[in-house]
Design a protein around this motif. Structure first.
Motif, PDB file in Angstrom:
ATOM      1  N   LEU A  60      60.937  42.792   7.174  1.00 18.21           N
ATOM      2  CA  LEU A  60      61.028  42.826   8.630  1.00 18.21           C
ATOM      3  C   LEU A  60      61.295  41.438   9.189  1.00 18.21           C
ATOM      4  O   LEU A  60      60.910  40.436   8.584  1.00 18.21           O
ATOM      5  CB  LEU A  60      59.722  43.368   9.224  1.00 18.21           C
ATOM      6  CG  LEU A  60      59.309  44.774   8.790  1.00 18.21           C
ATOM      7  CD1 LEU A  60      57.897  45.074   9.262  1.00 18.21           C
ATOM      8  CD2 LEU A  60      60.288  45.811   9.307  1.00 18.21           C
ATOM      9  N   SER A  61      61.905  41.401  10.351  1.00 17.88           N
ATOM     10  CA  SER A  61      62.125  40.116  11.022  1.00 17.88           C
ATOM     11  C   SER A  61      60.774  39.551  11.463  1.00 17.88           C
ATOM     12  O   SER A  61      59.807  40.298  11.662  1.00 17.88           O
ATOM     13  CB  SER A  61      63.029  40.299  12.234  1.00 17.88           C
ATOM     14  OG  SER A  61      62.343  41.008  13.258  1.00 17.88           O
ATOM     15  N   LEU A  62      60.716  38.247  11.620  1.00 19.71           N
ATOM     16  CA  LEU A  62      59.471  37.624  12.076  1.00 19.71           C
ATOM     17  C   LEU A  62      59.084  38.134  13.460  1.00 19.71           C
ATOM     18  O   LEU A  62      57.902  38.297  13.759  1.00 19.71           O
ATOM     19  CB  LEU A  62      59.595  36.102  12.058  1.00 19.71           C
ATOM     20  CG  LEU A  62      59.723  35.483  10.667  1.00 19.71           C
ATOM     21  CD1 LEU A  62      59.886  33.966  10.766  1.00 19.71           C
ATOM     22  CD2 LEU A  62      58.539  35.833   9.782  1.00 19.71           C
ATOM     23  N   ASP A  63      60.063  38.415  14.299  1.00 20.38           N
ATOM     24  CA  ASP A  63      59.784  38.961  15.631  1.00 20.38           C
ATOM     25  C   ASP A  63      59.122  40.336  15.527  1.00 20.38           C
ATOM     26  O   ASP A  63      58.147  40.620  16.235  1.00 20.38           O
ATOM     27  CB  ASP A  63      61.071  39.043  16.452  1.00 20.38           C
ATOM     28  CG  ASP A  63      60.816  39.463  17.879  1.00 20.38           C
ATOM     29  OD1 ASP A  63      59.988  38.805  18.556  1.00 20.38           O
ATOM     30  OD2 ASP A  63      61.435  40.456  18.331  1.00 20.38           O
ATOM     31  N   THR A  64      59.628  41.187  14.641  1.00 23.93           N
ATOM     32  CA  THR A  64      59.034  42.512  14.450  1.00 23.93           C
ATOM     33  C   THR A  64      57.628  42.391  13.880  1.00 23.93           C
ATOM     34  O   THR A  64      56.716  43.104  14.306  1.00 23.93           O
ATOM     35  CB  THR A  64      59.914  43.375  13.523  1.00 23.93           C
ATOM     36  OG1 THR A  64      61.208  43.531  14.125  1.00 23.93           O
ATOM     37  CG2 THR A  64      59.302  44.742  13.285  1.00 23.93           C
ATOM     38  N   ILE A  65      57.430  41.478  12.931  1.00 21.31           N
ATOM     39  CA  ILE A  65      56.103  41.264  12.355  1.00 21.31           C
ATOM     40  C   ILE A  65      55.132  40.810  13.438  1.00 21.31           C
ATOM     41  O   ILE A  65      54.000  41.305  13.525  1.00 21.31           O
ATOM     42  CB  ILE A  65      56.162  40.238  11.203  1.00 21.31           C
ATOM     43  CG1 ILE A  65      56.987  40.788  10.044  1.00 21.31           C
ATOM     44  CG2 ILE A  65      54.757  39.861  10.738  1.00 21.31           C
ATOM     45  CD1 ILE A  65      57.347  39.768   8.991  1.00 21.31           C
ATOM     46  N   LYS A  66      55.572  39.895  14.284  1.00 21.15           N
ATOM     47  CA  LYS A  66      54.718  39.397  15.365  1.00 21.15           C
ATOM     48  C   LYS A  66      54.310  40.537  16.303  1.00 21.15           C
ATOM     49  O   LYS A  66      53.141  40.669  16.666  1.00 21.15           O
ATOM     50  CB  LYS A  66      55.456  38.303  16.135  1.00 21.15           C
ATOM     51  CG  LYS A  66      54.634  37.645  17.219  1.00 21.15           C
ATOM     52  CD  LYS A  66      55.427  36.526  17.863  1.00 21.15           C
ATOM     53  CE  LYS A  66      54.636  35.829  18.940  1.00 21.15           C
ATOM     54  NZ  LYS A  66      55.370  34.693  19.498  1.00 21.15           N
ATOM     55  N   ALA A  68      54.254  43.761  15.577  1.00 27.08           N
ATOM     56  CA  ALA A  68      53.414  44.705  14.839  1.00 27.08           C
ATOM     57  C   ALA A  68      51.977  44.205  14.740  1.00 27.08           C
ATOM     58  O   ALA A  68      51.030  44.985  14.892  1.00 27.08           O
ATOM     59  CB  ALA A  68      53.998  44.953  13.449  1.00 27.08           C
ATOM     60  N   ILE A  69      51.819  42.914  14.493  1.00 27.50           N
ATOM     61  CA  ILE A  69      50.475  42.338  14.432  1.00 27.50           C
ATOM     62  C   ILE A  69      49.795  42.460  15.787  1.00 27.50           C
ATOM     63  O   ILE A  69      48.615  42.820  15.875  1.00 27.50           O
ATOM     64  CB  ILE A  69      50.518  40.870  13.952  1.00 27.50           C
ATOM     65  CG1 ILE A  69      50.902  40.811  12.471  1.00 27.50           C
ATOM     66  CG2 ILE A  69      49.184  40.165  14.190  1.00 27.50           C
ATOM     67  CD1 ILE A  69      51.173  39.411  11.947  1.00 27.50           C
ATOM     68  N   LYS A  70      50.544  42.200  16.847  1.00 27.44           N
ATOM     69  CA  LYS A  70      49.985  42.312  18.194  1.00 27.44           C
ATOM     70  C   LYS A  70      49.506  43.737  18.467  1.00 27.44           C
ATOM     71  O   LYS A  70      48.422  43.952  19.023  1.00 27.44           O
ATOM     72  CB  LYS A  70      51.041  41.906  19.224  1.00 27.44           C
ATOM     73  CG  LYS A  70      50.499  41.726  20.624  1.00 27.44           C
ATOM     74  CD  LYS A  70      51.577  41.299  21.600  1.00 27.44           C
ATOM     75  CE  LYS A  70      51.942  39.852  21.357  1.00 27.44           C
ATOM     76  NZ  LYS A  70      52.813  39.289  22.389  1.00 27.44           N
ATOM     77  N   ILE A  71      50.283  44.729  18.043  1.00 31.15           N
ATOM     78  CA  ILE A  71      49.895  46.136  18.222  1.00 31.15           C
ATOM     79  C   ILE A  71      48.644  46.445  17.403  1.00 31.15           C
ATOM     80  O   ILE A  71      47.703  47.066  17.908  1.00 31.15           O
ATOM     81  CB  ILE A  71      51.056  47.069  17.813  1.00 31.15           C
ATOM     82  CG1 ILE A  71      52.217  46.944  18.807  1.00 31.15           C
ATOM     83  CG2 ILE A  71      50.581  48.521  17.733  1.00 31.15           C
ATOM     84  CD1 ILE A  71      53.507  47.581  18.336  1.00 31.15           C
ATOM     85  N   ALA A  72      48.634  46.000  16.147  1.00 29.25           N
ATOM     86  CA  ALA A  72      47.491  46.296  15.260  1.00 29.25           C
ATOM     87  C   ALA A  72      46.195  45.712  15.800  1.00 29.25           C
ATOM     88  O   ALA A  72      45.163  46.386  15.800  1.00 29.25           O
ATOM     89  CB  ALA A  72      47.781  45.762  13.856  1.00 29.25           C
ATOM     90  N   VAL A  73      46.228  44.461  16.278  1.00 26.93           N
ATOM     91  CA  VAL A  73      44.986  43.845  16.758  1.00 26.93           C
ATOM     92  C   VAL A  73      44.611  44.321  18.160  1.00 26.93           C
ATOM     93  O   VAL A  73      43.483  44.109  18.590  1.00 26.93           O
ATOM     94  CB  VAL A  73      45.029  42.300  16.678  1.00 26.93           C
ATOM     95  CG1 VAL A  73      45.172  41.841  15.234  1.00 26.93           C
ATOM     96  CG2 VAL A  73      46.100  41.707  17.549  1.00 26.93           C
ATOM     97  N   LYS A  74      45.539  44.976  18.847  1.00 22.36           N
ATOM     98  CA  LYS A  74      45.195  45.599  20.120  1.00 22.36           C
ATOM     99  C   LYS A  74      44.395  46.883  19.873  1.00 22.36           C
ATOM    100  O   LYS A  74      43.502  47.236  20.627  1.00 22.36           O
ATOM    101  CB  LYS A  74      46.459  45.936  20.917  1.00 22.36           C
ATOM    102  CG  LYS A  74      46.166  46.383  22.332  1.00 22.36           C
ATOM    103  CD  LYS A  74      47.339  46.859  23.170  1.00 22.36           C
ATOM    104  CE  LYS A  74      48.653  46.235  22.971  1.00 22.36           C
ATOM    105  NZ  LYS A  74      49.697  46.772  23.862  1.00 22.36           N
ATOM    106  N   MET A  75      44.704  47.552  18.766  1.00 24.46           N
ATOM    107  CA  MET A  75      44.049  48.816  18.441  1.00 24.46           C
ATOM    108  C   MET A  75      42.698  48.622  17.758  1.00 24.46           C
ATOM    109  O   MET A  75      41.804  49.448  17.908  1.00 24.46           O
ATOM    110  CB  MET A  75      44.949  49.646  17.525  1.00 24.46           C
ATOM    111  CG  MET A  75      46.236  50.074  18.158  1.00 24.46           C
ATOM    112  SD  MET A  75      47.237  50.925  16.922  1.00 24.46           S
ATOM    113  CE  MET A  75      48.242  51.952  17.969  1.00 24.46           C
ATOM    114  N   ASP A  76      42.571  47.560  16.983  1.00 19.99           N
ATOM    115  CA  ASP A  76      41.350  47.311  16.213  1.00 19.99           C
ATOM    116  C   ASP A  76      41.045  45.822  16.217  1.00 19.99           C
ATOM    117  O   ASP A  76      41.949  45.008  16.361  1.00 19.99           O
ATOM    118  CB  ASP A  76      41.528  47.757  14.752  1.00 19.99           C
ATOM    119  CG  ASP A  76      41.639  49.258  14.615  1.00 19.99           C
ATOM    120  OD1 ASP A  76      40.694  49.957  15.017  1.00 19.99           O
ATOM    121  OD2 ASP A  76      42.676  49.737  14.101  1.00 19.99           O
ATOM    122  N   PRO A  77      39.777  45.461  15.989  1.00 26.37           N
ATOM    123  CA  PRO A  77      39.460  44.040  15.820  1.00 26.37           C
ATOM    124  C   PRO A  77      40.274  43.471  14.658  1.00 26.37           C
ATOM    125  O   PRO A  77      40.639  44.189  13.726  1.00 26.37           O
ATOM    126  CB  PRO A  77      37.965  44.035  15.499  1.00 26.37           C
ATOM    127  CG  PRO A  77      37.451  45.339  16.020  1.00 26.37           C
ATOM    128  CD  PRO A  77      38.589  46.307  15.918  1.00 26.37           C
TER     129      PRO A  77
END
Length: 128
Positions: A60-66, A68-77
C-alpha cells in the motif's frame, strides 16, 4: 535509534527480506506515520507503528497506510489496534501454504493480492 532498528529488523527481515533504516524511520515520523519520539526515546508503540508501516509498505502507499492507521486507532485504543493487526497477520501467515504449489496457485495468490489491495484502498478512502 540503533536499538529500534535492531528490534524491528529482527522481525522484519525474516518476513520481507528487507531492513528498516534510520532514514526510513525519520521519514515515517516526518510524514506522520509514526509518532514523534519524546526526547529521542522510542516506546513499544513506536516499534509497533514502525513494524506495521514496514510490513504494509510493499503493498500500500504510505498515504493509504496513514489513513488506515488513523481509522484503526479511531475504532480502538492504539495498543488494541496493533495487537489485532499482529494477531491477524500471524493467523494469515499460519494459513499460507508454501509447499507443492502449482502455477495456478501462484496466479490465484497474485490475483487475490491485487483484489485485496484495491479493496483496502477503496474502503480506506470511503472511511475518511
Amino acid at each position: 535509534m540503533d536499538q529500534v532498528i535492531d528490534e524491528v529488523n529482527q522481525f522484519l527481515v525474516p518476513l520481507t527480506g528487507t531492513k528498516i533504516t534510520k532514514s526510513m524511520i525519520n521519514s515515517y515520523v516526518k510524514q506522520g506515520l509514526v509518532e514523534r519520539p519524546e526526547k529521542k526515546r522510542y516506546s513499544k508503540q513506536h516499534l509497533a507503528e514502525i513494524l506495521v508501516v514496514s510490513l504494509m509498505k510493499p503493498i500500500l502507499s504510505l498515504d493509504t497506510i496513514k489513513k488506515a492507521i488513523k481509522i484503526a486507532v479511531k475504532m480502538d485504543p492504539v495498543n488494541i489496534a496493533y495487537d489485532q493487526f499482529i494477531r491477524a497477520f500471524n493467523e494469515e501467515l499460519g494459513k499460507t501454504q508454501t509447499h507443492q504449489l502449482k502455477a495456478v496457485d501462484y496466479q490465484h495468490m497474485a490475483i487475490r493480492s491485487l483484489l485485496y489491495k484495491l479493496l483496502v484502498e477503496d474502503l480506506v478512502n470511503q472511511n475518511l
